[in-house]
Write an enzyme that holds these catalytic residues in place. Structure first.
Site, PDB file in Angstrom:
ATOM      1  N   ARG A 151       0.871  -1.185   0.000  1.00 20.10           N
ATOM      2  CA  ARG A 151       0.000   0.000   0.000  1.00 20.10           C
ATOM      3  C   ARG A 151       0.898   1.223   0.000  1.00 20.10           C
ATOM      4  O   ARG A 151       1.681   1.433   0.931  1.00 20.10           O
ATOM      5  CB  ARG A 151      -0.923   0.003   1.221  1.00 20.10           C
ATOM      6  CG  ARG A 151      -1.674   1.311   1.381  1.00 20.10           C
ATOM      7  CD  ARG A 151      -2.796   1.251   2.385  1.00 20.10           C
ATOM      8  NE  ARG A 151      -3.941   0.517   1.874  1.00 20.10           N
ATOM      9  CZ  ARG A 151      -5.189   0.661   2.317  1.00 20.10           C
ATOM     10  NH1 ARG A 151      -5.453   1.511   3.274  1.00 20.10           N
ATOM     11  NH2 ARG A 151      -6.169  -0.037   1.805  1.00 20.10           N
TER      12      ARG A 151
ATOM     13  N   CYS B 288     -16.571   1.718   0.359  1.00 25.03           N
ATOM     14  CA  CYS B 288     -15.397   0.911   0.707  1.00 25.03           C
ATOM     15  C   CYS B 288     -14.987   1.081   2.165  1.00 25.03           C
ATOM     16  O   CYS B 288     -14.295   0.219   2.706  1.00 25.03           O
ATOM     17  CB  CYS B 288     -14.241   1.245  -0.234  1.00 25.03           C
ATOM     18  SG  CYS B 288     -13.835   2.997  -0.282  1.00 25.03           S
TER      19      CYS B 288
ATOM     20  N   ARG C  57     -14.085  -8.598   2.124  1.00 25.65           N
ATOM     21  CA  ARG C  57     -12.653  -8.358   1.844  1.00 25.65           C
ATOM     22  C   ARG C  57     -11.846  -9.583   2.273  1.00 25.65           C
ATOM     23  O   ARG C  57     -10.929 -10.009   1.584  1.00 25.65           O
ATOM     24  CB  ARG C  57     -12.145  -7.119   2.609  1.00 25.65           C
ATOM     25  CG  ARG C  57     -12.769  -5.780   2.233  1.00 25.65           C
ATOM     26  CD  ARG C  57     -12.416  -5.335   0.825  1.00 25.65           C
ATOM     27  NE  ARG C  57     -11.003  -5.360   0.530  1.00 25.65           N
ATOM     28  CZ  ARG C  57     -10.122  -4.397   0.833  1.00 25.65           C
ATOM     29  NH1 ARG C  57     -10.523  -3.297   1.425  1.00 25.65           N
ATOM     30  NH2 ARG C  57      -8.845  -4.518   0.507  1.00 25.65           N
TER      31      ARG C  57
ATOM     32  N   HIS D  68      -7.265   0.664  -6.579  1.00 27.95           N
ATOM     33  CA  HIS D  68      -7.507  -0.162  -5.387  1.00 27.95           C
ATOM     34  C   HIS D  68      -8.197  -1.461  -5.862  1.00 27.95           C
ATOM     35  O   HIS D  68      -9.372  -1.683  -5.590  1.00 27.95           O
ATOM     36  CB  HIS D  68      -8.377   0.603  -4.390  1.00 27.95           C
ATOM     37  CG  HIS D  68      -8.401   0.033  -3.010  1.00 27.95           C
ATOM     38  ND1 HIS D  68      -7.631  -1.059  -2.628  1.00 27.95           N
ATOM     39  CD2 HIS D  68      -9.108   0.402  -1.898  1.00 27.95           C
ATOM     40  CE1 HIS D  68      -7.870  -1.316  -1.344  1.00 27.95           C
ATOM     41  NE2 HIS D  68      -8.758  -0.457  -0.884  1.00 27.95           N
TER      42      HIS D  68
ATOM     43  N   GLN E 245     -10.146  -4.004  -3.450  1.00 30.27           N
ATOM     44  CA  GLN E 245     -11.432  -3.500  -2.969  1.00 30.27           C
ATOM     45  C   GLN E 245     -12.548  -3.818  -3.967  1.00 30.27           C
ATOM     46  O   GLN E 245     -13.573  -4.398  -3.621  1.00 30.27           O
ATOM     47  CB  GLN E 245     -11.333  -1.976  -2.768  1.00 30.27           C
ATOM     48  CG  GLN E 245     -12.646  -1.345  -2.331  1.00 30.27           C
ATOM     49  CD  GLN E 245     -13.019  -1.735  -0.920  1.00 30.27           C
ATOM     50  OE1 GLN E 245     -12.222  -1.593  -0.010  1.00 30.27           O
ATOM     51  NE2 GLN E 245     -14.227  -2.242  -0.721  1.00 30.27           N
TER      52      GLN E 245
ATOM     53  N   ASP F 118     -17.208   7.086  -1.898  1.00 33.39           N
ATOM     54  CA  ASP F 118     -15.950   6.988  -1.149  1.00 33.39           C
ATOM     55  C   ASP F 118     -15.676   8.391  -0.596  1.00 33.39           C
ATOM     56  O   ASP F 118     -16.326   9.375  -1.004  1.00 33.39           O
ATOM     57  CB  ASP F 118     -14.831   6.517  -2.110  1.00 33.39           C
ATOM     58  CG  ASP F 118     -13.490   6.303  -1.428  1.00 33.39           C
ATOM     59  OD1 ASP F 118     -13.429   6.265  -0.195  1.00 33.39           O
ATOM     60  OD2 ASP F 118     -12.479   6.176  -2.160  1.00 33.39           O
TER      61      ASP F 118
HETATM   62  N1  NVA Z   1      -9.951   6.648  -1.789  1.00 36.12           N
HETATM   63  C1  NVA Z   1      -9.627   6.253  -0.440  1.00 36.12           C
HETATM   64  C2  NVA Z   1      -9.881   4.800  -0.253  1.00 36.12           C
HETATM   65  C3  NVA Z   1      -9.643   4.308   1.155  1.00 36.12           C
HETATM   66  C4  NVA Z   1      -9.875   2.824   1.274  1.00 36.12           C
HETATM   67  C5  NVA Z   1      -8.176   6.601  -0.138  1.00 36.12           C
HETATM   68  O1  NVA Z   1      -7.326   6.372  -1.007  1.00 36.12           O
HETATM   69  O2  NVA Z   1      -7.898   7.089   0.943  1.00 36.12           O
HETATM   70  N1   CP Z   2     -11.454  -0.024   2.241  1.00 34.50           N
HETATM   71  C1   CP Z   2     -10.175  -0.105   2.660  1.00 34.50           C
HETATM   72  O1   CP Z   2      -9.233  -0.371   1.911  1.00 34.50           O
HETATM   73  O2   CP Z   2     -10.028   0.132   3.986  1.00 34.50           O
HETATM   74  P1   CP Z   2      -8.659   0.296   4.774  1.00 34.50           P
HETATM   75  O3   CP Z   2      -8.066   1.616   4.364  1.00 34.50           O
HETATM   76  O4   CP Z   2      -9.081   0.293   6.229  1.00 34.50           O
HETATM   77  O5   CP Z   2      -7.751  -0.836   4.436  1.00 34.50           O
END
Ligand code: NVA
Ligand code: CP
Length: 306
Positions: free
Chosen positions: A103, A262, A290, A130, A133, A222
């Site tokens: 990540r 998400c 998930r 992502h 997800q 989101d």
């Molecule tokens: N778009 C959000 C998704 C979090 C799971 C982010 O990147 O923070």
């Molecule tokens: N939806 C998702 O990826 O959540 P986290 O940021 O908690 O992993």
């Protein structure tokens, strides 16, 4: 050849369907107590440079349920923070672990890790995509709706990483995706171009959330400010005011439409608390899936079966 998952573009439609079917089987087997420890003595390395609740814990729990183990590293706790090249990190971790979930910010960093790893690399979220997800969300939709045939998903809000993965999924599987985004916050043109060139789905862009949800099976949103965009949060709250999933927007959608998010959610911003907690919201079943999807994905990349 090793199986990386850097974007949904790495999978064929058939592979996506098989992964969803396998996740359903593994979910049932876990509930029945018959799931086999097929990843016994295998190790997943996780390198996370952004916070996570669902992705980290679902990967770790999935590995544990399949008999394997995990090593979790933040970028700052590793030598990456002291400028060790990603190429070296990739080659070293390839000798210790069986797959890496990453990540981070730049998609190019995940690509670099994958290029230099001899083991599979999974994108656990970048600024650009992502994939895990959206793949597990397809499992949720399949379960709730019974099928992905003729699916219509409405995206309301920022044209961000999750939206990009929805575009890839719509292109691959050939469903309809309507995105309502404010000016300047549309999905990237590269992602849209790729879908147009390679995809079979129908991807529609509008400014009007009510129009986007009119025929939708799924309303999806989101956060307005993603991780790394904290400085823009105040401005984004103004820009996105009209892009909220609330009771009025739910009324504009078909009565059978469900709501997905998400998570994490900001109640009162991209979604109201009554909708998030309401009967048409499936967000916690979605979060649970998930875990089930990660099991199928880990089996797929590590054992190369399926
Ligand atoms: N778009 C959000 C998704 C979090 C799971 C982010 O990147 O923070
Ligand atoms: N939806 C998702 O990826 O959540 P986290 O940021 O908690 O992993």
């Amino acid at each position: 050849m090793k199986r990386d998952l850097l974007t949904i573009r790495d999978l064929t439609a058939d592979e996506i369907r098989r992964l969803i079917a396998r996740a359903q089987v593994m979910k049932r087997e876990w509930a029945e107590g018959s799931l086999q420890p097929i990843l016994s003595r295998r190790v997943l390395g996780l390198i996370f440079s952004k916070p996570s609740t669902r992705t980290r814990v679902s990967f770790e729990a999935a590995m544990y349920r399949l008999g394997g183990d995990c090593v979790f590293l933040t970028e700052k706790d590793s030598q990456i923070s002291r400028s060790e090249p990603l190429a070296d990190t990739a080659r070293v971790l390839s000798r210790y672990t069986d797959a890496i979930a990453v990540r981070t910010f730049a998609q190019s960093d995940v690509e670099e890790l994958a290029r230099f790893s001899s083991i599979p690399v999974i994108n656990a979220l970048t600024d650009q995509f992502h994939p895990c997800q959206v793949l597990s969300d397809l499992l949720t939709i399949q379960e709730k709706r019974g099928s992905l045939d003729g699916l219509h998903v409405a995206w309301v809000g920022d044209g961000n990483n999750v939206a990009h993965s929805w575009i890839n999924a719509a292109a691959r599987l050939g469903f309809t995706l309507s995105l309502a985004c404010p000016p300047g916050y549309e999905p990237s043109s590269e992602v849209l171009e790729w879908a147009k060139e390679h995809g079979t789905g129908t991807i529609q862009l509008t400014r009007d959330p009510h129009k986007a949800v009119l025929e939708a099976d799924v309303l999806y949103t989101d956060v307005w400010a993603s991780m790394g965009q904290e400085d823009e949060a105040e401005n984004r709250r103004k820009v996105f005011r009209e892009y909220q999933i609330n009771a009025s927007l739910m009324n504009a959608a078909p009565a059978s439409a469900m709501v997905l998010h998400c998570l994490p959610a900001h109640r009162g911003e991209e979604i109201t608390a009554d909708v998030l907690e309401g009967p048409r919201s499936a967000v916690f079943d979605q979060a649970e899936n998930r875990l089930h999807f990660q099991m199928a994905l880990l089996e797929w990349v590590i054992t190369q079966k399926g």
